[in-house]
Scaffold this active site. Structure first.
Site, PDB file in Angstrom:
ATOM      1  N   GLN A  31       0.845  -1.204   0.000  1.00 59.25           N
ATOM      2  CA  GLN A  31       0.000   0.000   0.000  1.00 59.25           C
ATOM      3  C   GLN A  31       0.879   1.253   0.000  1.00 59.25           C
ATOM      4  OE1 GLN A  31      -2.347  -0.999   3.547  1.00 59.25           O
ATOM      5  NE2 GLN A  31      -0.447  -1.737   4.476  1.00 59.25           N
ATOM      6  N   HIS A  62      -8.389   3.407  19.989  1.00 57.89           N
ATOM      7  CA  HIS A  62      -7.673   2.253  20.540  1.00 57.89           C
ATOM      8  C   HIS A  62      -8.205   1.855  21.911  1.00 57.89           C
ATOM      9  CE1 HIS A  62      -4.450   3.595  17.564  1.00 57.89           C
ATOM     10  NE2 HIS A  62      -4.883   2.428  17.136  1.00 57.89           N
ATOM     11  N   ASP A 138      -1.113 -12.288   6.130  1.00 53.91           N
ATOM     12  CA  ASP A 138      -2.487 -11.866   5.831  1.00 53.91           C
ATOM     13  C   ASP A 138      -3.421 -12.442   6.898  1.00 53.91           C
ATOM     14  OD1 ASP A 138      -4.330 -11.576   2.728  1.00 53.91           O
ATOM     15  OD2 ASP A 138      -5.029 -11.441   4.809  1.00 53.91           O
ATOM     16  N   GLY A 139      -4.199 -11.580   7.502  1.00 50.45           N
ATOM     17  CA  GLY A 139      -5.065 -12.008   8.604  1.00 50.45           C
ATOM     18  C   GLY A 139      -6.032 -13.103   8.213  1.00 50.45           C
ATOM     19  N   ASP A 156      -8.245  -4.657  13.598  1.00 44.75           N
ATOM     20  CA  ASP A 156      -7.913  -3.229  13.499  1.00 44.75           C
ATOM     21  C   ASP A 156      -7.376  -2.992  12.092  1.00 44.75           C
ATOM     22  OD1 ASP A 156      -5.349  -1.165  15.114  1.00 44.75           O
ATOM     23  OD2 ASP A 156      -7.127  -0.630  13.925  1.00 44.75           O
ATOM     24  N   THR A 158      -7.516  -1.675   7.884  1.00 49.65           N
ATOM     25  CA  THR A 158      -7.858  -0.545   7.031  1.00 49.65           C
ATOM     26  C   THR A 158      -9.306  -0.737   6.584  1.00 49.65           C
ATOM     27  OG1 THR A 158      -6.818  -1.917   5.331  1.00 49.65           O
ATOM     28  CG2 THR A 158      -5.549  -0.032   6.107  1.00 49.65           C
ATOM     29  N   ASP A 159      -9.801   0.208   5.800  1.00 50.53           N
ATOM     30  CA  ASP A 159     -11.156   0.056   5.259  1.00 50.53           C
ATOM     31  C   ASP A 159     -11.179  -1.062   4.220  1.00 50.53           C
ATOM     32  OD1 ASP A 159     -11.078   3.049   6.255  1.00 50.53           O
ATOM     33  OD2 ASP A 159     -13.170   2.458   6.075  1.00 50.53           O
ATOM     34  N   PRO A 163      -5.648  -4.267   0.669  1.00 52.26           N
ATOM     35  CA  PRO A 163      -5.395  -5.492   1.443  1.00 52.26           C
ATOM     36  C   PRO A 163      -6.428  -5.727   2.558  1.00 52.26           C
ATOM     37  CG  PRO A 163      -3.722  -3.820   1.892  1.00 52.26           C
ATOM     38  CD  PRO A 163      -4.505  -3.333   0.733  1.00 52.26           C
TER      39      PRO A 163
HETATM   40  N1  SAM Z   1      -7.316   2.515  13.036  1.00 55.79           N
HETATM   41  C1  SAM Z   1      -7.278   2.431  11.598  1.00 55.79           C
HETATM   42  C2  SAM Z   1      -8.649   2.526  11.018  1.00 55.79           C
HETATM   43  O1  SAM Z   1      -9.597   2.367  11.757  1.00 55.79           O
HETATM   44  O2  SAM Z   1      -8.729   2.781   9.831  1.00 55.79           O
HETATM   45  C3  SAM Z   1      -6.567   1.172  11.187  1.00 55.79           C
HETATM   46  C4  SAM Z   1      -5.177   1.217  11.693  1.00 55.79           C
HETATM   47  S1  SAM Z   1      -3.996   0.094  11.176  1.00 55.79           S
HETATM   48  C5  SAM Z   1      -2.880   1.195  10.454  1.00 55.79           C
HETATM   49  C6  SAM Z   1      -4.664  -0.824   9.805  1.00 55.79           C
HETATM   50  C7  SAM Z   1      -3.686  -1.937   9.486  1.00 55.79           C
HETATM   51  O3  SAM Z   1      -4.307  -3.033   8.808  1.00 55.79           O
HETATM   52  C8  SAM Z   1      -2.523  -1.509   8.579  1.00 55.79           C
HETATM   53  O4  SAM Z   1      -1.311  -1.618   9.298  1.00 55.79           O
HETATM   54  C9  SAM Z   1      -2.569  -2.501   7.394  1.00 55.79           C
HETATM   55  O5  SAM Z   1      -1.292  -2.835   6.906  1.00 55.79           O
HETATM   56  C10 SAM Z   1      -3.278  -3.667   8.045  1.00 55.79           C
HETATM   57  N2  SAM Z   1      -3.902  -4.620   7.122  1.00 55.79           N
HETATM   58  C11 SAM Z   1      -4.636  -4.336   6.023  1.00 55.79           C
HETATM   59  N3  SAM Z   1      -5.051  -5.491   5.427  1.00 55.79           N
HETATM   60  C12 SAM Z   1      -4.583  -6.521   6.196  1.00 55.79           C
HETATM   61  C13 SAM Z   1      -4.683  -7.950   6.110  1.00 55.79           C
HETATM   62  N4  SAM Z   1      -5.381  -8.532   5.117  1.00 55.79           N
HETATM   63  N5  SAM Z   1      -4.079  -8.702   7.062  1.00 55.79           N
HETATM   64  C14 SAM Z   1      -3.389  -8.109   8.077  1.00 55.79           C
HETATM   65  N6  SAM Z   1      -3.237  -6.757   8.211  1.00 55.79           N
HETATM   66  C15 SAM Z   1      -3.843  -5.973   7.274  1.00 55.79           C
END
Ligand code: SAM
Length: 282
Positions: A31, A62, A138-139, A156, A158-159, A163
């Site tokens: 990203q 948080h 990947d979660g 927690d 991303t939208d 990913p």
């Molecule tokens: N608090 C923020 C919000 O509500 O938008 C989210 C914070 S955190 C930065 C979001 C994290 O999700 C990022 O570090 C991103 O790399 C991670 N992420 C996105 N897709 C993912 C996936 N499929 N598996 C694991 N982590 C993922």
């Protein structure tokens, strides 16, 4: 002429941050990542043009995502965090001394590395805590394959763009179900309902086949613009969301955890939702 960072999440409506200094900007393997010093909200991180977190208001999000599930559960030992690369959620989870192991599955090592370097107050040493275990992956794959079980699972992410999209799908929720211990609870960031109404109804449709109790709780996070931020909740213990306020207060008191947004009364009330949101759900 000052520089501005304008978020690109919503069509025809955005928020802007006056930029004092760009601290880091790069395309990672997954990203686009930028961290900048703003003149209004401290340091700010955005992924793919979408605001993720700011130093000034991160505590709200948080604290709520960590403490509502953990104080409701009351005896969580094993916690799983999906995403959360900035480390703020891990910091709050580890404040619960009863938590013996917090596993965090984050897809992008660069987010962790850059946030430790440029947003150090988010993780505040949590990544060095011996109770923390970081998995880069990947979660959705982790919850589909791990044999480990958890009392509390927190997404927690991303939208649902890029990913993060897979973390709002039925297969992901099926994986959550298989990784939760009996009596466990799942909570997840689920967008700003007024701006992203489909996100809430879609999550409820996809989550409810797997759990006895699915619902949402809310908090107002200033930089998640457009109104209240919703969090998805799922458990097979359908009274957990109604843990009595007196019980929450006793647990909060015993924990010694100092908060700036969360408190037991707000916890007891945060599952009350506006009518337009209730009407959008089955
Ligand atoms: N608090 C923020 C919000 O509500 O938008 C989210 C914070 S955190 C930065 C979001 C994290 O999700 C990022 O570090 C991103 O790399 C991670 N992420 C996105 N897709 C993912 C996936 N499929 N598996 C694991 N982590 C993922």
């Amino acid at each position: 002429m000052s520089e501005w960072f304008n978020e690109t999440l919503h069509h025809g409506y955005h928020q802007g941050f006056e930029v004092a200094e760009i601290l880091f900007e790069n395309k990672t393997e997954h990203q686009h990542l930028v961290i900048f010093e703003s003149t209004s909200f401290g340091r700010v991180m955005a992924l793919d043009g979408i605001i993720q977190t700011t130093e000034r208001d991160e505590f709200i999000y948080h604290e709520m995502l960590a403490h509502v599930p953990l104080f409701a559960h009351g005896q969580a030992k094993d916690v799983l965090i999906i995403g959360g690369g900035d480390g703020g959620l891990l910091r709050e989870v580890l404040k619960h001394q009863g938590v013996e192991r917090a596993v965090q599955v984050e897809i992008d090592q660069a987010v962790i590395d850059m946030c430790v370097q440029y947003l150090p107050r988010h993780s505040a040493g949590a990544y060095d805590n011996p109770r923390a275990e970081i998995v880069i992956g990947d979660g959705i794959e982790y919850v589909a394959s791990t044999e480990r079980k958890f009392d509390v699972i927190l997404s927690d992410s991303t939208d649902p763009i890029g990913p993060g999209e897979v973390l709002f799908t039925s297969p992901f929720y099926e994986g959550i179900k298989r990784c939760l211990k009996p009596g466990g609870v799942f909570a997840a960031q689920n967008g700003v309902a007024f701006m992203q109404p489909d996100e809430v109804s879609t999550t409820q449709k996809r989550l409810s086949p797997f759990f006895a109790d699915t619902r949402f709780f809310a908090a107002a996070v200033p930089t998640y613009i457009g109104g209240i931020m919703t969090f998805a909740w799922a458990s097979d213990n359908n009274t957990l969301w109604q843990t009595p306020q007196a019980t929450l207060a006793a647990r909060y008191q015993d924990s010694g955890i100092k908060t700036r947004y969360y408190n037991p009364a707000l916890h007891a009330g945060c599952f009350a939702l506006p009518q337009y949101l209730i009407d959008s759900l089955d």
